[in-house]
Design a protein around this motif. Structure first.
Motif, mmCIF file in Angstrom:
data_model
loop_
_atom_site.group_PDB
_atom_site.id
_atom_site.type_symbol
_atom_site.label_atom_id
_atom_site.label_comp_id
_atom_site.label_asym_id
_atom_site.label_seq_id
_atom_site.Cartn_x
_atom_site.Cartn_y
_atom_site.Cartn_z
ATOM 1 N N UNK A 57 6.765 4.406 3.795
ATOM 2 C CA UNK A 57 7.987 3.459 4.498
ATOM 3 C C UNK A 57 7.369 4.189 6.233
ATOM 4 N N UNK B 270 5.848 -0.611 3.653
ATOM 5 C CA UNK B 270 5.271 -0.124 3.333
ATOM 6 C C UNK B 270 3.933 0.770 2.792
ATOM 7 N N UNK C 218 8.735 -1.017 0.198
ATOM 8 C CA UNK C 218 10.004 -0.266 -0.990
ATOM 9 C C UNK C 218 10.725 0.278 0.474
ATOM 10 N N UNK C 219 11.779 0.209 -0.073
ATOM 11 C CA UNK C 219 12.814 1.480 0.935
ATOM 12 C C UNK C 219 13.054 2.214 -0.235
ATOM 13 N N UNK C 220 13.610 2.974 -0.760
ATOM 14 C CA UNK C 220 14.053 3.799 -1.729
ATOM 15 C C UNK C 220 13.975 3.472 -3.170
ATOM 16 N N UNK C 221 13.549 4.453 -3.335
ATOM 17 C CA UNK C 221 13.271 4.582 -4.977
ATOM 18 C C UNK C 221 14.444 4.582 -5.987
ATOM 19 N N UNK D 248 17.654 3.804 -7.292
ATOM 20 C CA UNK D 248 18.465 3.604 -7.591
ATOM 21 C C UNK D 248 17.593 2.253 -8.140
ATOM 22 N N UNK E 73 18.242 -3.065 -3.602
ATOM 23 C CA UNK E 73 19.428 -2.436 -5.059
ATOM 24 C C UNK E 73 19.724 -2.737 -5.285
ATOM 25 N N UNK F 235 -1.190 -6.549 0.023
ATOM 26 C CA UNK F 235 -1.071 -5.141 0.737
ATOM 27 C C UNK F 235 0.201 -5.395 1.065
ATOM 28 N N UNK F 236 1.388 -6.127 1.558
ATOM 29 C CA UNK F 236 2.359 -6.721 2.154
ATOM 30 C C UNK F 236 2.871 -7.349 1.020
ATOM 31 N N UNK G 29 3.448 -4.266 -1.462
ATOM 32 C CA UNK G 29 4.929 -3.701 -2.197
ATOM 33 C C UNK G 29 6.272 -4.554 -1.652
ATOM 34 N N UNK H 141 6.052 -3.952 -5.452
ATOM 35 C CA UNK H 141 6.859 -2.498 -5.408
ATOM 36 C C UNK H 141 8.418 -2.922 -5.362
ATOM 37 N N UNK I 71 4.895 -0.485 -10.677
ATOM 38 C CA UNK I 71 4.177 0.041 -9.852
ATOM 39 C C UNK I 71 2.863 -0.395 -9.358
ATOM 40 N N UNK I 72 2.427 0.050 -8.486
ATOM 41 C CA UNK I 72 1.263 -0.478 -7.964
ATOM 42 C C UNK I 72 0.248 -0.649 -9.113
ATOM 43 N N UNK I 73 0.305 0.766 -9.760
ATOM 44 C CA UNK I 73 -0.957 0.847 -11.146
ATOM 45 C C UNK I 73 -0.992 0.104 -12.055
#
Ligand SMILES: [Fe+2]
Ligand SMILES: [Fe+2]
Lengths: 94, 330
Positions: free
Chosen positions: A9, A25, B1-4, B6, B36, B93-94, B97, B100, B105-107
């Motif tokens: 982030x 991010x 992404x902010x937090x994975x 949840x 989330x 890229x923005x 994300x 995501x 996932x990016x992949x």
């Protein structure tokens, strides 16, 4: 997973006197690459003078499903606000 | 992404009528949906598809212009084109994300682009044959993108809307530098003006196709409008683009390649508008499905960039892991 480049982030401080603010991010293998990618991706137009990067996995977040019990009670604690207390006008501004 | 934390938990969302109604009520109240938050699977899937396509379009969109950087006619034009192409990479890229945050996932997204499963804007499957195309792409293609993206700044999904605000702030120079190239050519020699006209002739119709099929033929359009993933219909945005762009072509002294194009006072309930010819939808679908002039080359170039960069990604990860071990041992 495993082989994926970790997620970071990005936080940017627009100028001295302001706090760093989350801007988005990116993926990078380590902190040095994350900082240099953040510079390229998020500061192409003088968006700031300082960058923080934090591994996304290191952020603990509150559960949105519990937003009610976490944050709503503050609403009825009116005694936390200055207008709850009656001071005669004669006292002047306080 | 902010937090994975949840993201996975949302998969079990129970889509009872009550849940869907409560979600719709949040949308109707103009509340933004954040990563989330509980959301219907259909909302999540639609956004993943749309943001992914958008991201791929930015990244593939670097190719037709990147191809002209070394041949730009002056240092000024070269700097502008470099900066523009770098911006498009940033836009990709923005958007990746933002996608995501929805649990892809990016992949996975990269795989879907390379395998042809994911689509990207049909416009980038047309070749850029002359320097004038750098003008017409900035003017028309970025101009059409801006119409779309301004509307998306008010999308109901927070991370997408925020990404769009950044993108829109950066797009304006893209269009202006393109129009300036056209203006310079149109004020130049006969041959230069002819080059500009030829470019408009080739890119006009593909630019109109960028807004997608007619509203009636556009799958999912209605639900997307209801969920405020889209705020305006394809046709409404296309008409707006035509109305803005035709006078700009006239200022250049160029002719829009549509014999049926004419101002009609009676359109739009008396406000007037441009009547225009039909889009060749067969061509549109052919290109979307992979049979445009450049589809194969574009994907081949993306794959080559990915494959040729593999050793760099691996080395960076190996270096990071090794440093971690050293730190742990100290
Ligand atoms: Fe862009
Ligand atoms: Fe652009």
């Amino acid at each position: 997973m495993g082989n994926e480049t970790p997620l970071w982030e990005v936080f940017i401080r627009p100028r001295n006197g302001l706090a760093h603010k989350h801007v988005g991010s990116l993926h990078a293998a380590d902190e040095a690459l994350a900082l240099s990618a953040a510079r390229d991706v998020y500061t192409r137009r003088e968006e700031g003078n300082s960058i923080w990067v934090v591994r996304s996995a290191a952020i603990a977040a509150s559960d949105p499903a519990r937003a009610g019990e976490n944050f709503d009670p503050a609403e009825d604690k009116i005694y936390r606000h200055p207008t709850f207390y009656e001071i005669p006008d004669d006292v002047g501004h306080m | 992404m902010y937090s994975q934390g949840l993201i996975g938990a949302d998969g079990s969302t129970e889509e009872t009528d009550r849940f869907l109604e409560a979600f719709q009520a949040r949308i109707d109240a103009e509340e933004k949906i954040e990563p989330m938050d509980p959301m219907p699977e259909g909302y999540r899937r639609t956004l993943i598809r749309q943001i992914g396509q958008h991201a791929h379009s930015e990244v593939v969109g670097m190719l037709p212009e990147g191809n002209w950087i070394t041949r730009a006619p002056s240092l000024k034009r070269k700097l502008a084109l470099l900066a523009k192409v770098q911006d498009e990479g940033g836009h990709g890229l923005y958007l990746y994300s933002a996608a995501e945050t929805l649990g892809i996932t990016r992949e996975q997204m990269t795989d879907e682009l390379h395998s042809g499963k994911a689509k990207y804007s049909s416009i980038f499957n047309y070749p850029t044959l002359s320097w004038a195309d750098m003008g017409a792409v900035g003017w028309l293609v970025d101009g059409a993108a801006i119409m779309n993206q301004i509307a998306l700044c008010r999308c109901s999904y927070g991370p997408y809307a925020r990404a769009m605000v950044r993108v829109c702030a950066e797009e304006s120079f893209h269009q202006r530098q393109g129009y300036e190239i056209m203006l310079t050519l149109c004020r130049g020699t006969e041959a230069q003006k002819k080059m500009a006209q030829d470019s408009l002739n080739r890119l006009w119709w593909p630019s109109l196709m960028m807004f997608g099929p007619h509203d009636g033929d556009s799958a999912h359009s209605e639900q997307s409008m209801k969920w405020k993933i889209k705020r305006f219909s394809n046709d409404a945005l296309r008409e707006k683009f035509i109305a803005a762009t035709v006078p700009q072509a006239e200022f250049l002294g160029l002719t829009v390649p549509d014999p049926d194009l004419k101002w009609d006072d009676g359109l739009n309930g008396g406000k007037g508008g441009y009547a225009h010819g039909d889009i060749d939808w067969d061509e549109f679908w052919r290109v979307v499905k992979g049979d445009g002039v450049m589809n194969r080359e574009r994907i081949a170039m993306r794959k080559a960039a990915w494959d040729n960069g593999a050793w760099v990604r691996e080395a960076a990860l190996a270096h990071a892991a090794k440093r971690c071990d050293t730190l742990a041992a100290e």
